[in-house]
Design an enzyme around this catalytic site. Structure first.
Site, PDB file in Angstrom:
ATOM      1  N   SER A 136      -4.524   5.629   4.293  1.00  0.00           N
ATOM      2  CA  SER A 136      -3.790   4.503   4.863  1.00  0.00           C
ATOM      3  C   SER A 136      -4.747   3.510   5.519  1.00  0.00           C
ATOM      4  O   SER A 136      -5.651   2.994   4.880  1.00  0.00           O
ATOM      5  CB  SER A 136      -2.755   5.035   5.862  1.00  0.00           C
ATOM      6  OG  SER A 136      -1.902   4.012   6.326  1.00  0.00           O
ATOM      7  N   HIS A 190      -1.781   3.077   0.575  1.00  0.00           N
ATOM      8  CA  HIS A 190      -0.365   2.754   0.414  1.00  0.00           C
ATOM      9  C   HIS A 190      -0.049   1.513   1.234  1.00  0.00           C
ATOM     10  O   HIS A 190      -0.901   1.009   1.975  1.00  0.00           O
ATOM     11  CB  HIS A 190       0.533   3.941   0.787  1.00  0.00           C
ATOM     12  CG  HIS A 190       0.474   4.334   2.238  1.00  0.00           C
ATOM     13  ND1 HIS A 190       1.087   5.450   2.745  1.00  0.00           N
ATOM     14  CD2 HIS A 190      -0.134   3.758   3.313  1.00  0.00           C
ATOM     15  CE1 HIS A 190       0.871   5.540   4.040  1.00  0.00           C
ATOM     16  NE2 HIS A 190       0.140   4.531   4.408  1.00  0.00           N
TER      17      HIS A 190
END
Length: 213
Positions: A109, A134
């Site tokens: 992330s 993501h």
């Protein structure tokens, strides 16, 4: 030797040491304080306001202390707040010395965004490490509709900015990167290199005199 929190003897300059008695006890300092002196920084937990401000403060202090010495940011983190990640990312680009980013275990992330933001040619993922990208998500759960709409507008802008960042690094079409980031996409070090997130896969050199069996 002290027990508990790891500590190391602080280095004492030779000219000072010569003036002191040999029986004088060494000065012990925290392990991480000693590593900070060597320009080694660590993102080893969730990136929140405290963690981000700690890293930012250290990078700026080391920059002011000696802007000629490169800094090394070791990463093993699940990520965290996207705004905190942007702050660390901006600091990496603000300080004068190059900042090496090195993924030891997991850069997921926001941590992957920081890893990719290291100085060009100085971003490394070690064998068996994993990188995950993501889309940033909203932390807003409850509130008035106007507040929800405003936050969604911010999230969409951040999504576009971060997606474009990975588009520039990977040289892939926007739609392809966007689709990759719509889900948790895990990459091996080799895949992360092909995606432009890191520049190389770190392979420890074999110790001299030792050959594989």
């Amino acid at each position: 030797m002290p027990v508990g929190v790891p500590k190391l003897p602080d280095d004492i300059p030779d000219d000072i040491y010569d003036e002191q008695e040999e029986t004088e006890e060494p000065t012990w300092i925290d392990l991480y304080d000693r590593l900070y002196q060597e320009r080694a920084l660590f993102l080893f937990k969730e990136l929140n306001a405290e963690t981000a401000n700690h890293l930012i403060g250290l990078m700026i202090f080391l920059n002011m202390d000696d802007p000629t010495q490169e800094q090394f940011l070791f990463i093993n983190s699940m990520g965290g707040g996207v705004m905190h990640g942007l702050a660390v990312h901006n600091t990496i680009n603000f300080v004068i010395p190059d900042v090496h980013t090195l993924c030891l275990g997991l850069a997921a992330s926001t941590a992957a965004f920081i890893l990719a933001g290291g100085s060009p040619t100085k971003r490394t993922a070690f064998p068996n490490a994993r990188v995950m990208i993501h889309q940033p998500k909203s932390s807003f759960i409850e509130g008035y509709m106007e507040e929800v709409i405003r936050e969604m507008e911010l999230v969409l802008k951040l999504r576009a900015e971060i997606t474009n960042f990975f588009v520039q690094k990977s040289h892939k079409p926007f739609w392809m990167v966007y689709e990759d980031m719509e889900r948790d996409t895990f990459m091996s070090p080799e895949e992360a290199k092909a995606y432009g997130i890191v520049d190389r896969v770190g392979v420890p050199e074999r110790k001299k005199g030792k050959e594989p069996k």
